[in-house]
Design a protein around this motif. Structure first.
Motif, PDB file in Angstrom:
ATOM      1  N   THR A 265       0.611  -1.733  -0.036  1.00  7.37           N
ATOM      2  CA  THR A 265      -0.125   0.015   0.281  1.00  7.37           C
ATOM      3  C   THR A 265       1.187   1.211   0.140  1.00  7.37           C
ATOM      4  O   THR A 265       0.163   2.128   0.125  1.00  7.37           O
ATOM      5  N   THR A 266       2.149   0.922   0.306  1.00  7.24           N
ATOM      6  CA  THR A 266       2.768   1.769   0.521  1.00  7.24           C
ATOM      7  C   THR A 266       3.792   2.694  -0.989  1.00  7.24           C
ATOM      8  O   THR A 266       4.701   3.574  -1.711  1.00  7.24           O
ATOM      9  N   ILE A 267       3.502   1.885  -1.761  1.00  8.12           N
ATOM     10  CA  ILE A 267       4.087   1.338  -3.672  1.00  8.12           C
ATOM     11  C   ILE A 267       3.874   2.562  -4.197  1.00  8.12           C
ATOM     12  O   ILE A 267       2.050   3.548  -4.312  1.00  8.12           O
ATOM     13  N   THR A 268       4.097   4.508  -4.848  1.00  9.50           N
ATOM     14  CA  THR A 268       3.705   4.815  -5.250  1.00  9.50           C
ATOM     15  C   THR A 268       4.320   5.142  -6.770  1.00  9.50           C
ATOM     16  O   THR A 268       5.814   4.326  -6.932  1.00  9.50           O
ATOM     17  N   SER A 269       3.986   6.043  -7.346  1.00 11.33           N
ATOM     18  CA  SER A 269       4.667   6.122  -9.271  1.00 11.33           C
ATOM     19  C   SER A 269       5.267   7.592  -9.514  1.00 11.33           C
ATOM     20  O   SER A 269       3.519   7.852  -9.471  1.00 11.33           O
ATOM     21  N   PRO A 270       5.249   8.030  -9.989  1.00 12.27           N
ATOM     22  CA  PRO A 270       4.833   9.423 -11.079  1.00 12.27           C
ATOM     23  C   PRO A 270       4.629   9.012 -11.994  1.00 12.27           C
ATOM     24  O   PRO A 270       4.176  10.003 -12.284  1.00 12.27           O
ATOM     25  N   PHE A 271       4.913   7.997 -12.964  1.00  8.24           N
ATOM     26  CA  PHE A 271       4.569   7.476 -14.280  1.00  8.24           C
ATOM     27  C   PHE A 271       2.791   6.371 -14.436  1.00  8.24           C
ATOM     28  O   PHE A 271       2.824   6.644 -15.175  1.00  8.24           O
ATOM     29  N   ALA A 272       2.673   6.501 -12.838  1.00  9.85           N
ATOM     30  CA  ALA A 272       1.117   5.471 -12.868  1.00  9.85           C
ATOM     31  C   ALA A 272      -0.007   6.042 -11.252  1.00  9.85           C
ATOM     32  O   ALA A 272       0.794   6.549 -10.593  1.00  9.85           O
ATOM     33  N   GLN A 273      -0.817   5.531 -11.775  1.00  5.45           N
ATOM     34  CA  GLN A 273      -2.180   5.935 -10.520  1.00  5.45           C
ATOM     35  C   GLN A 273      -2.267   4.726  -9.796  1.00  5.45           C
ATOM     36  O   GLN A 273      -2.485   3.866 -10.655  1.00  5.45           O
ATOM     37  N   VAL A 274      -2.143   4.641  -8.583  1.00  8.14           N
ATOM     38  CA  VAL A 274      -2.408   3.465  -8.263  1.00  8.14           C
ATOM     39  C   VAL A 274      -4.153   3.333  -8.271  1.00  8.14           C
ATOM     40  O   VAL A 274      -4.971   4.228  -7.401  1.00  8.14           O
ATOM     41  N   VAL A 275      -4.844   2.122  -8.355  1.00 11.69           N
ATOM     42  CA  VAL A 275      -6.122   2.571  -8.310  1.00 11.69           C
ATOM     43  C   VAL A 275      -6.196   1.282  -7.470  1.00 11.69           C
ATOM     44  O   VAL A 275      -7.342   1.416  -6.910  1.00 11.69           O
ATOM     45  N   SER A 276      -5.925   0.314  -6.579  1.00 15.47           N
ATOM     46  CA  SER A 276      -6.234  -0.524  -5.457  1.00 15.47           C
ATOM     47  C   SER A 276      -4.455  -1.232  -4.950  1.00 15.47           C
ATOM     48  O   SER A 276      -3.898  -1.813  -5.940  1.00 15.47           O
ATOM     49  N   ALA A 277      -5.068  -1.263  -3.600  1.00 11.66           N
ATOM     50  CA  ALA A 277      -3.941  -1.977  -3.356  1.00 11.66           C
ATOM     51  C   ALA A 277      -4.235  -2.373  -1.508  1.00 11.66           C
ATOM     52  O   ALA A 277      -4.434  -2.294  -0.860  1.00 11.66           O
ATOM     53  N   ASP A 278      -3.367  -3.790  -1.588  1.00 16.42           N
ATOM     54  CA  ASP A 278      -3.694  -4.924   0.025  1.00 16.42           C
ATOM     55  C   ASP A 278      -1.657  -4.432   0.174  1.00 16.42           C
ATOM     56  O   ASP A 278      -0.975  -4.101  -0.019  1.00 16.42           O
TER      57      ASP A 278
END
Length: 332
Positions: A265-278
């Motif tokens: 759930t801590t993953i981020t990216s300047p090139f993509a949007q997080v749409v779901s995470a566990d």
């Protein structure tokens, strides 16, 4: 080489009495001259080359079945032209019947009370097949479709999947150069679908049979077709390569990353949007027009200890749904 099927400005209209609601509506319709015209196919044009395997797609009521019926010679068009293997289907039905095979998912050409083998022998005699050719061809088809266990069973006792395999053999025994398939896998289990897809791929690749496939099962299209014709409200929305269709209408793609040593759930990216995470998995969405896949993958793998990563291919069903939504009848 000229196309084996050529359709030009094809139109089919159906006319019926314009019945107004109210008392004695049925009686009034007997005497009125008012008519209501429904255009099922509206000036479509396309060509199919010899040996192609084409997906002919569209929602219910789009005009698919009406078009197929004109190609097979069952219906006469209101206007436009059709040639199939150099013939006009409805003018020379006998010659056209020898050039085509047809399988309709909810109808059968087999004899209901006879064993499956007897149906094949009747077809052999109807088409004056050489006995040796018949035996060889039936043997090949029996092996591909696993007919041995039920070939001597009456058709009425066959499952839907078994009956569909029998219909495919019946349609191809006399080796027509063109095969029309209308919903051949509807209602079938995974095993039966696999056998039918294998058979269709084999006759197309090995025998250069031209196949026109009408289906709502996008897995059929993904596995078998390189080119599609998409029709809606009697007009062609798209004609071309399946991969080009995806590229044209897919505006985003997803990357799924898996991890075990940290919280996803801590993953981020300047090139993509997080749409779901566990805790163990995250799905990120990006625009392939702006950012190439390798760039997103490199960004994620260089910053996080990812154990597995997959880029999801665009879903053809979603692409076609988007196409129907964007291309309304008024826009066409």
């Amino acid at each position: 080489m000229p196309p084996i099927i050529e359709v030009s400005d094809l139109t089919k209209e159906f006319t019926r009495p314009d019945v107004r609601p109210g008392r004695f509506a049925g009686t009034r319709s007997l005497f009125t001259r008012a008519r209501k015209v429904t255009t099922a196919v509206d000036g479509i044009s396309f060509q199919i080359g010899e040996g192609e395997l084409i997906g002919f797609l569209g929602p219910n009521g789009a005009g698919k079945s009406t078009t197929i019926k004109m190609l097979t010679g069952i219906l006469v068009p209101t206007s436009g032209t059709v040639t199939v293997a150099g013939q006009v289907p409805w003018r020379d039905r006998r010659r056209n019947a020898r050039s085509i095979g047809a399988v309709f998912g909810q109808r059968t050409q087999l004899w209901y009370d006879l064993p499956l083998r007897d149906s094949f022998e009747i077809i052999r005699d109807l088409y004056s097949m050489d006995p040796a050719t018949y035996r060889t061809r039936l043997g090949e088809f029996t092996e591909i479709l696993d007919l041995d266990e039920f070939i001597d069973t009456p058709v009425r006792s066959l499952s839907l999947g078994q009956r569909m395999r029998g219909d495919l053999v019946a349609a191809m025994l006399y080796a027509p150069p063109i095969l029309y398939l209308d919903e051949p896998t509807v209602g079938l289990d995974v095993v039966a679908k696999g056998k039918i897809r294998e058979f269709v791929a084999e006759i197309n690749a090995g025998r250069r049979t031209t196949v026109i496939l009408t289906t709502h099962d996008m897995d059929d299209v993904e596995r078998l077709c390189r080119r599609v014709v998409i029709i809606d409200h009697g007009k062609i929305l798209y004609e071309g390569d399946v991969e080009m269709l995806k590229a044209q209408y897919v505006t985003s793609r997803d990357i799924v990353v898996h991890c075990t040593d940290f919280d996803a759930t801590t993953i981020t990216s300047p090139f993509a949007q997080v749409v779901s995470a566990d805790a163990f998995k995250a799905t990120l969405r990006f625009d392939p027009e702006r950012t190439a896949v390798p760039k997103v993958v490199h960004d994620l793998t260089s910053r996080y200890p990812i154990t597995d990563l997959s880029v999801l291919e665009p879903d053809l069903e979603d692409v076609i749904r988007q196409l129907y939504t964007e291309r309304t009848p008024n826009a066409r």
